[in-house]
Design a protein around this motif. Structure first.
Motif, short mmCIF file in Angstrom:
data_model
loop_
_atom_site.label_atom_id
_atom_site.label_comp_id
_atom_site.label_asym_id
_atom_site.label_seq_id
_atom_site.Cartn_x
_atom_site.Cartn_y
_atom_site.Cartn_z
N LYS A 39 0.83 -1.21 0.00
CA LYS A 39 0.00 0.00 0.00
C LYS A 39 0.86 1.26 0.00
O LYS A 39 0.53 2.25 -0.68
N LEU A 40 1.95 1.23 0.75
CA LEU A 40 2.81 2.41 0.88
C LEU A 40 3.77 2.59 -0.30
O LEU A 40 4.43 3.62 -0.40
N GLY A 41 3.87 1.57 -1.16
CA GLY A 41 4.80 1.68 -2.28
C GLY A 41 6.17 1.10 -1.98
O GLY A 41 7.14 1.43 -2.66
N GLY A 42 6.25 0.23 -1.00
CA GLY A 42 7.53 -0.34 -0.60
C GLY A 42 7.89 -1.63 -1.29
O GLY A 42 8.85 -2.30 -0.88
N THR A 99 12.16 14.47 -0.66
CA THR A 99 11.77 15.15 -1.89
C THR A 99 10.93 14.24 -2.77
O THR A 99 9.92 14.65 -3.35
N GLN A 100 11.35 12.99 -2.90
CA GLN A 100 10.60 12.04 -3.70
C GLN A 100 10.55 10.70 -2.98
O GLN A 100 11.11 10.55 -1.90
N GLY A 101 9.88 9.73 -3.55
CA GLY A 101 9.65 8.46 -2.89
C GLY A 101 10.92 7.80 -2.37
O GLY A 101 11.99 7.89 -2.98
N THR A 102 10.80 7.15 -1.22
CA THR A 102 11.91 6.44 -0.61
C THR A 102 11.75 4.94 -0.88
O THR A 102 10.81 4.49 -1.53
N TRP A 103 12.68 4.15 -0.33
CA TRP A 103 12.57 2.70 -0.46
C TRP A 103 11.21 2.21 0.04
O TRP A 103 10.58 1.37 -0.57
N SER A 105 8.33 3.99 0.87
CA SER A 105 7.06 4.70 0.65
C SER A 105 7.15 5.67 -0.52
O SER A 105 8.17 6.33 -0.72
N ASP A 106 6.06 5.75 -1.27
CA ASP A 106 5.92 6.82 -2.25
C ASP A 106 4.71 7.70 -1.91
O ASP A 106 4.11 8.32 -2.77
N HIS A 108 4.88 9.53 1.40
CA HIS A 108 5.31 10.42 2.47
C HIS A 108 6.19 11.57 1.96
O HIS A 108 6.79 12.29 2.76
N ASP A 109 6.32 11.73 0.68
CA ASP A 109 7.29 12.67 0.11
C ASP A 109 6.61 13.91 -0.48
O ASP A 109 5.39 13.97 -0.64
N LEU A 110 7.46 14.88 -0.81
CA LEU A 110 6.97 16.16 -1.34
C LEU A 110 6.17 15.98 -2.63
O LEU A 110 5.10 16.57 -2.80
N LEU A 111 6.70 15.19 -3.56
CA LEU A 111 6.00 15.01 -4.83
C LEU A 111 4.62 14.39 -4.62
O LEU A 111 3.66 14.75 -5.29
N ALA A 112 4.53 13.43 -3.69
CA ALA A 112 3.24 12.81 -3.41
C ALA A 112 2.26 13.83 -2.82
O ALA A 112 1.08 13.86 -3.18
#
Length: 289
Positions: A39-42, A99-103, A105-106, A108-112
């Motif tokens: 769900k988090l994009g991990g 700034t952008q997605g991490t390992w 999550s996608d 929790h970031d600015l772009l999201a």
């Protein structure tokens, strides 16, 4: 953070398993945690994020899983806009947001966050700030601006100024020291000396900030940094090299603090479409008394 990561290749006997079942079998995660990671994009399948728990993956496919049980709720922070026209959007990134997605999550970031708050826009990113760093980021809203910003950042035809607070005074100087990832460092970090992986040239100008520039800020030793190159952690690494790490920068030897005292302050550039001279500024609000 308690980030955990796994990488594996799908075996033939697992070819009929749902992705959440497969993850639970090949990692230490429960199916519930596997679904949360999805769900988090991990979860990445062949280096692409996948969020469908019921997906069936072919044998031989690489699967990457990252899960951080300590991730906070998905933020709903309103991102301040510094400048906007038909072609570009300049924002003031809050500290603590990637700034952008991490390992892991996608979401929790600015772009999201910007995608949620401005669903009408398709934004293109050309530079980044570390998670703990606040301040200016410029994004393209239009293909013409996208090409123009790409050229400006590639040629370094712009002026990027940062404010940083350090523990001891520093005289004006220029550091020209290559920066590379330190081999075997855990957590990963960069340096100017030692066994470096792929070191690249880097130049940073430093000077003490003036009384006018720091009026209203927390008292301390403030410096202005201008970067001529865009290496990862460049200002932080060059200040560590000088023996003047940034306050709150535990990764590079800075004195303990509740924040990283680094802010992307001003950005001077030609407008990527109109060629008008722009000087954008994000006031360092979080550093005020």
């Amino acid at each position: 953070m308690t980030l955990r990561k796994w990488t594996f290749t799908v075996d033939p006997e697992d070819a009929e398993l749902r992705l959440d079942q497969l993850i639970a079998k090949r990692t230490e995660l429960s199916r519930r945690s596997a679904r949360e990671a999805l769900k988090l994009g991990g979860v990445q399948v062949d280096r692409k994020r996948v969020k469908v728990a019921g997906k069936v993956v072919k044998p031989g496919t690489e699967v990457r899983v990252a899960f951080d049980p300590d991730l906070p709720p998905v933020p709903d922070t309103a991102i301040p806009v510094v400048f906007e026209d038909a072609w570009i959007l300049a924002v003031d990134k809050p500290a603590g947001i990637a700034t952008q997605g991490t390992w892991a999550s996608d979401r929790h970031d600015l772009l999201a966050l910007l995608k949620t708050q401005r669903p009408d826009l398709k934004l293109a990113l050309h530079h980044r700030l570390d998670q703990g760093t606040s301040g200016l980021l410029v994004l393209a809203k239009d293909p013409k601006a996208n090409a123009g910003l790409a050229a400006a950042f590639a040629s370094r035809d712009l002026v990027k100024l940062y404010l940083a607070r350090i523990s001891e005074p520093l005289e004006a100087c220029t550091v020209e020291e290559a920066i590379g990832r330190i081999r075997g460092a855990d957590p990963g970090r960069f340096g100017c000396r030692g066994d470096l992986m792929d070191p690249k040239s880097a130049r940073t100008d430093f000077r003490p900030a003036t009384a006018e520039e720091t009026a209203g800020l927390v008292p301390g030793h403030w410096i202005v940094a201008r970067i001529h190159t865009g290496r990862t952690h460049q200002i932080r690494v060059h200040l560590q090299h000088l023996g003047r790490p940034i306050l709150g920068d535990a990764l590079y030897g800075g004195a303990a603090s509740d924040r990283l005292w680094l802010h992307a302050w001003r950005l001077g550039l030609k407008h990527p479409v109109t060629q008008e001279a722009l000087l954008l500024e994000a006031p360092p609000i979080r550093f005020r008394r």
